[in-house]
Write a protein that holds these residues in place. Sequence first.
Motif, short mmCIF file in Angstrom:
data_model
loop_
_atom_site.label_atom_id
_atom_site.label_comp_id
_atom_site.label_asym_id
_atom_site.label_seq_id
_atom_site.Cartn_x
_atom_site.Cartn_y
_atom_site.Cartn_z
N LEU A 50 0.81 -1.22 0.00
CA LEU A 50 0.00 0.00 0.00
C LEU A 50 0.84 1.26 0.00
CD1 LEU A 50 -2.73 -1.06 2.61
CD2 LEU A 50 -2.98 -0.91 0.12
N MET A 51 2.17 1.08 0.18
CA MET A 51 3.10 2.22 0.23
C MET A 51 2.72 3.20 1.35
SD MET A 51 4.01 2.94 -3.80
CE MET A 51 2.30 3.08 -4.29
N ILE A 52 2.46 2.62 2.54
CA ILE A 52 2.17 3.44 3.72
C ILE A 52 3.06 2.97 4.88
CG2 ILE A 52 -0.23 3.89 3.04
CD1 ILE A 52 -1.10 1.69 4.96
N ARG A 94 3.94 1.52 8.68
CA ARG A 94 3.33 0.49 9.55
C ARG A 94 2.39 1.11 10.56
NH1 ARG A 94 5.47 -4.69 10.85
NH2 ARG A 94 5.10 -4.14 13.03
N SER A 95 2.76 2.27 11.09
CA SER A 95 1.90 2.92 12.10
C SER A 95 0.58 3.35 11.47
CB SER A 95 2.62 4.13 12.70
OG SER A 95 2.93 5.08 11.68
N THR A 96 0.62 3.78 10.20
CA THR A 96 -0.62 4.15 9.50
C THR A 96 -1.51 2.92 9.32
OG1 THR A 96 0.55 5.90 8.31
CG2 THR A 96 -1.57 5.18 7.39
N LEU A 97 -0.89 1.80 8.99
CA LEU A 97 -1.64 0.56 8.82
C LEU A 97 -2.28 0.14 10.14
CD1 LEU A 97 -2.53 -1.90 7.19
CD2 LEU A 97 -0.30 -2.95 7.71
N ARG A 98 -1.51 0.23 11.24
CA ARG A 98 -2.07 -0.14 12.55
C ARG A 98 -3.25 0.75 12.91
NH1 ARG A 98 0.79 -3.72 15.48
NH2 ARG A 98 2.93 -4.19 14.85
N TYR A 99 -3.14 2.04 12.61
CA TYR A 99 -4.23 2.95 12.92
C TYR A 99 -5.48 2.57 12.12
CZ TYR A 99 -7.15 7.10 12.70
OH TYR A 99 -8.23 7.95 12.74
N ARG A 100 -5.30 2.28 10.83
CA ARG A 100 -6.46 1.93 9.99
C ARG A 100 -7.13 0.64 10.48
NH1 ARG A 100 -4.57 2.94 3.68
NH2 ARG A 100 -4.12 5.19 3.87
N LEU A 101 -6.33 -0.36 10.84
CA LEU A 101 -6.91 -1.61 11.32
C LEU A 101 -7.65 -1.40 12.63
CD1 LEU A 101 -3.99 -4.09 10.50
CD2 LEU A 101 -6.18 -3.88 9.31
N SER A 102 -7.11 -0.52 13.46
CA SER A 102 -7.79 -0.20 14.73
C SER A 102 -9.13 0.47 14.47
CB SER A 102 -6.90 0.71 15.58
OG SER A 102 -7.57 1.11 16.76
N ARG A 103 -9.17 1.42 13.51
CA ARG A 103 -10.42 2.09 13.18
C ARG A 103 -11.43 1.11 12.56
NH1 ARG A 103 -13.07 5.20 14.65
NH2 ARG A 103 -13.75 6.35 12.79
N MET A 104 -10.92 0.14 11.76
CA MET A 104 -11.82 -0.86 11.19
C MET A 104 -12.53 -1.66 12.29
SD MET A 104 -9.55 -2.46 8.09
CE MET A 104 -8.61 -1.40 7.00
N LYS A 105 -11.79 -2.03 13.30
CA LYS A 105 -12.39 -2.81 14.38
C LYS A 105 -13.45 -2.00 15.10
CE LYS A 105 -11.19 -5.84 18.24
NZ LYS A 105 -10.10 -6.42 19.05
#
Length: 468
Positions: A419-421, A423-434
């Motif tokens: 995704l060219m982002i 890791r912290s951005t990915l963790r934030y997005r997964l947290s928001r998904m939950k």
Amino acid sequence: MALGVPAQEQAGLAGCLSGNADSEPSVDVMFLLKTLCQQTSAALANAALHRRGDEYVEELRRSNDERAAVNARLTATVDVLRHQQRVHDVLTREGAWGDGEPGIAQALHELTGLSVAIEDKFGNLRAWSGPGLPDPYPKLPARRREDLLARAARCTSPLREKDRLVSLVKPHHEVLGVVSLVDPAKTAGDQDVFTLEYGTTVLALELAHQRTLAEVELRLHRELVDDLIAGTDNTSAYARADALGHDLRGTHQVLVAQWDGAQADSVLSDAVARAVVALEWKALCSRRSGVVVVLVAGDPDCEALFRFVANDLGVETGIVAVGGRCDTPDALPRSFREAVRTLRIRQASGTPSGMASFAQLGLYRILDAGEGRAEVTSFVRQWLGGLIDYDEARAADMVRTLSQFLECGGSYDRTATALMIHRSTLRYRLSRMKEITGFDLGDVETRLNVHVATRAWQVLQGRSLEGL
């Protein structure tokens, strides 16, 4: 007193001999005068005869010179006509025997004694005859080649370009090739120029004839492919294919190719045709609304076709999609539909370029089933509706992020790289998904349903190919 005696020639009066005396001359004197006059007349007559003889000789000489000049001109004309007749006989024979470009090049070399090069309009060597073949053969850059063709087109006779005489093969308005006499010593004369022009004309007729046959054959192939993928009876299909030299008996399958880098249908169609020839496939080709359709026998290496076309076009942003196998022509419409579905699904995937086979679609074959589209849409809304609404309201990318995360097997590093982002951005997005969905991706059942829903979402986002 004055006295005179006329001097006569055989043809008439030539003059008068006159003299002076103090008294009338005697008979003897008159006799002498008459004798002298006769002698003078004879001398004048003799001189006139010599003069006419000289004039006659001069006239004969001039007549002989003129006759010699006329004979020389006639001899030269006969030589030219004989040469032209020989050129006609030799080149017409080559054209009639069907030796094509190599035969015409050889004939021009024999007639002129000079090496001959025949090139296509892009500068690629098609035939060479004579000594001194360069290795590798030089090819001008595109811009200089276009300038050469433009200058040659403005000339009414072959163009002298450095060590060559260049003549365009141009039966109508389009340049089909170039014929050149290699003449570094500049010894080519008028007869060589005529030979080159005549050879160019013969080659133009040959290439125009070949193009016409190719266009007719291509049109017949396309019409047959179009009818086969639309549906036709087996007997008619076999008969028409036999007439075109293609055996439809045995296993066949349909593949479709589409390329983002091909700005015109003909560009991709020509590239695919070259690939089919290079791979020695037994195939029929057509094109429809931005895609090329290929009906191919046996079990071809479609990955090799993709690589060849990608190299030919210089871009890999294309797809070769393959339908299922068919044992009879009446099953080819199904194979075509499968190829189109495969193309659409591959376009909507995370890796849209490459080769895709209907037989390898797996789950996507169920998700893309037309009759179950409403149920698939409902399933996607059930599992991803909250994320879809979130993305639409905030121009976010949650669904795509979740899809990529599941495709990467839950690997943070691989997902962030894809995704060219960060890791912290990915963790934030997964947290928001939950928070949005309440899903626990650690649960096997939930993870499976969400993964299937993301793949179905990709299918629903795919570009429609209806109307092909």
